[in-house]
Design a protein around this motif. Structure first.
Motif, PDB file in Angstrom:
ATOM      1  N   CYS A  70     -14.003  -0.379   4.046  1.00 47.53           N
ATOM      2  CA  CYS A  70     -15.163   0.487   4.250  1.00 47.53           C
ATOM      3  C   CYS A  70     -15.700   0.898   2.877  1.00 47.53           C
ATOM      4  N   ILE A  71     -16.952   1.340   2.854  1.00 44.76           N
ATOM      5  CA  ILE A  71     -17.472   1.948   1.630  1.00 44.76           C
ATOM      6  C   ILE A  71     -16.965   3.392   1.634  1.00 44.76           C
ATOM      7  N   GLY A  72     -16.437   3.823   0.509  1.00 42.21           N
ATOM      8  CA  GLY A  72     -15.847   5.162   0.457  1.00 42.21           C
ATOM      9  C   GLY A  72     -14.336   5.116   0.642  1.00 42.21           C
ATOM     10  N   GLY A  73     -13.737   3.965   0.341  1.00 37.88           N
ATOM     11  CA  GLY A  73     -12.310   3.784   0.575  1.00 37.88           C
ATOM     12  C   GLY A  73     -11.477   3.802  -0.703  1.00 37.88           C
ATOM     13  N   VAL A  74     -10.246   4.242  -0.568  1.00 37.22           N
ATOM     14  CA  VAL A  74      -9.295   4.281  -1.686  1.00 37.22           C
ATOM     15  C   VAL A  74      -7.978   3.672  -1.202  1.00 37.22           C
ATOM     16  N   CYS A  75      -7.425   2.778  -1.990  1.00 34.95           N
ATOM     17  CA  CYS A  75      -6.171   2.130  -1.603  1.00 34.95           C
ATOM     18  C   CYS A  75      -5.358   1.903  -2.868  1.00 34.95           C
ATOM     19  N   ALA A  76      -4.140   2.407  -2.897  1.00 35.06           N
ATOM     20  CA  ALA A  76      -3.266   2.207  -4.058  1.00 35.06           C
ATOM     21  C   ALA A  76      -2.110   1.302  -3.656  1.00 35.06           C
ATOM     22  N   THR A  77      -1.850   0.281  -4.486  1.00 32.00           N
ATOM     23  CA  THR A  77      -0.753  -0.637  -4.181  1.00 32.00           C
ATOM     24  C   THR A  77       0.237  -0.674  -5.341  1.00 32.00           C
ATOM     25  N   ASP A  78       1.499  -0.836  -4.998  1.00 32.71           N
ATOM     26  CA  ASP A  78       2.557  -0.850  -6.013  1.00 32.71           C
ATOM     27  C   ASP A  78       2.993  -2.297  -6.278  1.00 32.71           C
ATOM     28  N   PRO A  79       2.756  -2.792  -7.495  1.00 34.71           N
ATOM     29  CA  PRO A  79       3.142  -4.184  -7.803  1.00 34.71           C
ATOM     30  C   PRO A  79       4.635  -4.434  -7.611  1.00 34.71           C
ATOM     31  N   ASN A  80       5.442  -3.372  -7.764  1.00 38.72           N
ATOM     32  CA  ASN A  80       6.887  -3.543  -7.613  1.00 38.72           C
ATOM     33  C   ASN A  80       7.338  -3.614  -6.158  1.00 38.72           C
ATOM     34  N   ILE A 101       0.842  -1.207   0.000  1.00 37.27           N
ATOM     35  CA  ILE A 101       0.000   0.000   0.000  1.00 37.27           C
ATOM     36  C   ILE A 101       0.877   1.258   0.000  1.00 37.27           C
ATOM     37  N   GLN A 102       0.440   2.256  -0.747  1.00 34.20           N
ATOM     38  CA  GLN A 102       1.214   3.493  -0.936  1.00 34.20           C
ATOM     39  C   GLN A 102       0.545   4.672  -0.222  1.00 34.20           C
ATOM     40  N   VAL A 103       1.352   5.523   0.344  1.00 38.66           N
ATOM     41  CA  VAL A 103       0.979   6.821   0.933  1.00 38.66           C
ATOM     42  C   VAL A 103       0.047   6.675   2.140  1.00 38.66           C
ATOM     43  N   ALA A 104      -1.188   6.212   1.913  1.00 35.58           N
ATOM     44  CA  ALA A 104      -2.155   6.127   3.017  1.00 35.58           C
ATOM     45  C   ALA A 104      -3.332   5.266   2.593  1.00 35.58           C
ATOM     46  N   SER A 105      -4.021   4.746   3.596  1.00 35.32           N
ATOM     47  CA  SER A 105      -5.342   4.138   3.364  1.00 35.32           C
ATOM     48  C   SER A 105      -6.326   5.299   3.489  1.00 35.32           C
ATOM     49  N   ILE A 106      -7.016   5.589   2.382  1.00 36.48           N
ATOM     50  CA  ILE A 106      -7.760   6.859   2.293  1.00 36.48           C
ATOM     51  C   ILE A 106      -9.265   6.585   2.344  1.00 36.48           C
ATOM     52  N   ALA A 107     -10.006   7.484   2.989  1.00 34.57           N
ATOM     53  CA  ALA A 107     -11.470   7.353   2.981  1.00 34.57           C
ATOM     54  C   ALA A 107     -12.109   8.707   2.704  1.00 34.57           C
ATOM     55  N   VAL A 133      -5.010   1.326  -8.237  1.00 39.09           N
ATOM     56  CA  VAL A 133      -5.881   2.148  -7.398  1.00 39.09           C
ATOM     57  C   VAL A 133      -7.214   1.424  -7.236  1.00 39.09           C
ATOM     58  N   HIS A 134      -7.502   1.014  -5.984  1.00 35.91           N
ATOM     59  CA  HIS A 134      -8.798   0.405  -5.657  1.00 35.91           C
ATOM     60  C   HIS A 134      -9.736   1.529  -5.232  1.00 35.91           C
ATOM     61  N   ARG A 135     -10.863   1.626  -5.887  1.00 36.14           N
ATOM     62  CA  ARG A 135     -11.879   2.611  -5.470  1.00 36.14           C
ATOM     63  C   ARG A 135     -13.143   1.826  -5.124  1.00 36.14           C
ATOM     64  N   LYS A 136     -13.434   1.774  -3.835  1.00 38.17           N
ATOM     65  CA  LYS A 136     -14.651   1.057  -3.420  1.00 38.17           C
ATOM     66  C   LYS A 136     -15.634   2.080  -2.847  1.00 38.17           C
ATOM     67  N   GLY A 137     -16.594   2.454  -3.668  1.00 42.52           N
ATOM     68  CA  GLY A 137     -17.474   3.537  -3.253  1.00 42.52           C
ATOM     69  C   GLY A 137     -16.723   4.845  -3.283  1.00 42.52           C
ATOM     70  N   ALA A 138     -15.956   5.054  -4.335  1.00 42.41           N
ATOM     71  CA  ALA A 138     -15.170   6.276  -4.516  1.00 42.41           C
ATOM     72  C   ALA A 138     -15.027   6.491  -6.026  1.00 42.41           C
ATOM     73  N   MET A 188      -5.291  14.614  -7.440  1.00 41.05           N
ATOM     74  CA  MET A 188      -4.064  13.957  -7.910  1.00 41.05           C
ATOM     75  C   MET A 188      -2.977  14.017  -6.832  1.00 41.05           C
ATOM     76  N   GLU A 189      -3.011  15.099  -6.054  1.00 41.48           N
ATOM     77  CA  GLU A 189      -1.966  15.282  -5.035  1.00 41.48           C
ATOM     78  C   GLU A 189      -2.230  14.439  -3.785  1.00 41.48           C
ATOM     79  N   LYS A 190      -3.533  14.227  -3.476  1.00 42.26           N
ATOM     80  CA  LYS A 190      -3.838  13.664  -2.152  1.00 42.26           C
ATOM     81  C   LYS A 190      -4.564  12.316  -2.150  1.00 42.26           C
ATOM     82  N   THR A 191      -5.333  12.032  -3.208  1.00 49.72           N
ATOM     83  CA  THR A 191      -6.228  10.864  -3.124  1.00 49.72           C
ATOM     84  C   THR A 191      -6.160   9.970  -4.368  1.00 49.72           C
ATOM     85  N   PHE A 192      -5.033   9.956  -5.034  1.00 46.83           N
ATOM     86  CA  PHE A 192      -4.888   9.150  -6.257  1.00 46.83           C
ATOM     87  C   PHE A 192      -6.017   9.448  -7.241  1.00 46.83           C
TER      88      PHE A 192
END
Lengths: 487, 136
Positions: free
Chosen positions: A79-89, A62-68, A354-359, A401-405
């Motif tokens: 959660c619903i309303g969550g954003v999570c970005a992961t780096d395959p590398n 996971i990159q930067v933060a688990s975002i809601a 970038v996973h967007r679940k309810g986002a 782009m700066e804060k929430t992917f």
């Protein structure tokens, strides 16, 4: 709510962002960031959604933060309303739970050249026709039947396949996220069960919070962007909220079953089984990605066919072709999806999942993935609210782009559980109450209107205020419901 | 005994029973009560058999409910009675029900999926307890 309140830390960071530090619980790899204001935070603390934000922070890569987002509420796993970005590398994972069962659930907004005074006198007839024509509710199948081979073509080609059959026009694709086709899907990897569930359901609304609404623009907040989107005061539009129906649910279900032992196999610990995930670069991960992309293309097809049926009803009711009624697609955007995107992290460009679940994706002006017609102002973001108050059209902003992917909220977020809303509606006639507010609502199930009553949701205006002030997306136009059909 | 319990956007299924076989049957009946307004309207007209393999009771419960949901989604079947035998290696069941008849069955919720979130199958001093959240 039935669940205990969240009592952990939520530290104000400024600009409507609150932090759950990664020291909060063992295994967190990054902080949690929740976008909210004090008023919304009070509601957010009432269940375990912030705990779920912390749980997502434990996912490998996971990159930067688990975002809601401010419409966050308690889901399952994520959660619903969550954003999570992961780096395959960096061993990043893909998680079906981070997309949700309804893969490519999303919203599309269709314009008309009709105004309030044109529609008001025929509103009841219009809503009735929409309700009787567009299949909604549990177990309702569509008028479009696709055999298994055709269902796989829907996944393999997206709405282009139905447009070739006259169900829409090629320019509809220009205003659909990813032009209605996410590359890299493999329909042959989608199970027969999923195909069977989907084959009768393309062009059906479904149930739960899905809807089709006739709406009117009742406030313009940004004249320049509204003009670019082709919106003006008192203009009538149609908003459609649905996803990939049983096909998508089954794809997610199949993947979760095949991911059961992945944590053990790949050596990581998960605080909730519903967070099941696999490394992007693993047989399980690659297979799910190919299935999920195929299901997402089916979701675009479903909303295309829902739109086409709405166009046909308007044409019949107003006695003019849909083209003559100006029923052009403003935009179609997903809010349950995972996509490989380029983002700048600590000054370095990276491709992340970038996973967007309810986002909702909210790319700003100039982004190459924003359709050419809107590139100068930014991507349209469509935010459904509740059926009594409002929905919104926003535009992607640089802060995202700066804060929430590149992401913003997706709706109002529930304030009451379904059982509480149903109990609250006992002895009331929700359709009559809505009619007093000027909204004609029709639902297939007795519980549909009760569980989805306006009170069951937070005020979408509050949610939108946060994302506007945080510069994740900017207010363009407020839409008021006139007619609602639901499952 | 079974009941639906609240979960913000979704629904919970809960059952208590003196033994595991009854627990699985009660959870199946609970799922039907989420799908149909009045489960008593389902008649046990057609019989079918079902077998599932699985050694962990909680995962087996999810698989059992998933299979019933699939039969509703694919074949439009609703079930009234469930004779279930759970063993250490899986389960066998006899189901009795009928296809959906819109004239007699008022459908209540579209259950999208059976989730693993907060999944519980536990032995208590009074017998057995199960909880499952379903996605609506």
């Amino acid at each position: 709510m039935s669940k205990a309140e969240y009592t952990g830390p939520l530290e104000p960071m400024g600009c409507h962002c609150y932090r759950i530090p990664k020291t909060y619980k063992p295994g967190m790899r990054v902080d949690g960031h929740i976008y909210a204001n004090e008023k919304l935070l009070e509601a957010i603390r009432k269940d375990q959604a912030p705990e779920q934000v912390a749980n997502v922070a434990t996912l490998p890569g996971i990159q930067v933060a688990s975002i809601a987002m401010p419409d966050i509420h308690w889901g399952y796993g994520f959660c619903i309303g969550g954003v999570c970005a992961t780096d395959p590398n960096e061993g990043g994972v893909i998680s079906p739970g981070g997309v949700g069962y309804d893969i490519n659930c999303g919203v599309r907004l269709v314009k008309t050249n009709l105004f309030l005074h044109d529609v008001q006198p025929r509103l009841k007839e219009l809503v009735k026709q929409l309700f009787h024509t567009i299949p909604s509710g549990v177990g309702r199948t569509g008028k479009y039947k696709f055999d298994p081979a055709e269902t796989r073509r829907l996944m393999g080609e997206g709405p282009k396949f139905v447009i070739q059959r006259g169900l829409g026009v090629p320019r509809d694709l220009d205003h659909t996220e990813a032009y209605g086709f996410i590359e890299g899907g493999d329909p042959e990897l989608v199970s027969d069960h999923a195909v069977k569930r989907g084959s009768e359901q393309c062009g059906t609304l479904g149930s739960g919070n899905h809807f089709l609404e006739v709406q009117v623009v009742d406030r313009i907040d940004d004249d320049q962007v509204a003009k670019a989107f082709g919106l003006e005061l008192n203009q009538v539009c149609v908003m459609i909220h649905s996803g990939s129906r049983g096909l998508g649910y089954q794809v997610c279900d199949d993947a979760l079953a095949s991911f059961r032992n992945c944590a053990q196999k790949y050596g990581f610990h998960l605080p909730d089984r519903q967070l099941a995930c696999a490394p992007v670069d693993s047989p399980e991960g690659r297979k799910y990605i190919a299935q999920m992309r195929a299901a997402a293309n089916f979701g675009f097809c479903n909303r295309q066919l829902l739109m086409q049926q709405a166009r046909e009803v308007f044409a019949a009711v107003f006695g003019r072709s849909w083209e003559d009624l100006g029923m052009e697609l403003l935009y179609d955007v997903a809010h349950n999806i995972a996509k490989l995107e380029e983002h700048t992290i600590n000054g370095q460009k990276k491709k992340v999942w970038v996973h967007r679940k309810g986002a909702t994706r909210a790319f700003p002006a100039g982004h190459p993935e924003v359709p050419e017609a809107y590139r100068a102002v930014g991507q349209p973001v469509i935010i459904p609210g509740d059926m009594g108050r409002a929905s919104w059209v926003l535009v992607g902003a640089p802060g995202a782009m700066e804060k929430t992917f590149g992401t913003t909220c997706h709706g109002a977020g529930r304030a009451m559980s379904r059982t509480a809303a149903k109990a609250d509606a006992a002895g009331r006639k929700i359709d009559r109450e809505l009619e007093h507010r000027g909204v004609i609502a029709m639902a297939s199930s007795r519980f549909g209107l009760a569980e989805e009553q306006p009170k069951a949701y937070k005020n979408v205006d509050d949610v939108v205020e946060v994302v506007h002030d945080a510069n994740l997306s900017r207010r363009v136009a407020r839409m008021r419901p006139l007619g609602v059909i639901k499952g | 005994m079974h009941e639906l319990f609240e979960h913000t956007a979704d629904l919970g299924l809960r059952a208590v029973a003196p033994d595991v076989n009854t627990l699985f049957a009660e959870m199946a009946a609970c799922l039907m009560s989420a799908i149909v307004e009045d489960p008593a309207s389902i008649q046990p007209l057609h019989e079918s058999a079902l077998q599932l393999a699985g050694t962990e009771k909680d995962y087996l419960l999810v698989d059992w409910l998933k299979e019933l949901l699939l039969r509703f989604e694919e074949d439009h079947m609703l079930f009234a009675t469930f004779d279930v035998q759970v063993s250490d290696t899986g389960l066998t069941a006899t189901l009795r029900g009928e296809p959906v008849d819109p004239q007699r069955h008022a459908l209540a919720h579209e259950v999208k999926a059976i989730t693993y979130h907060e999944l519980k199958v536990i032995q208590t001093p009074q017998g057995w307890l199960a909880e499952v959240i379903v996605d609506i």
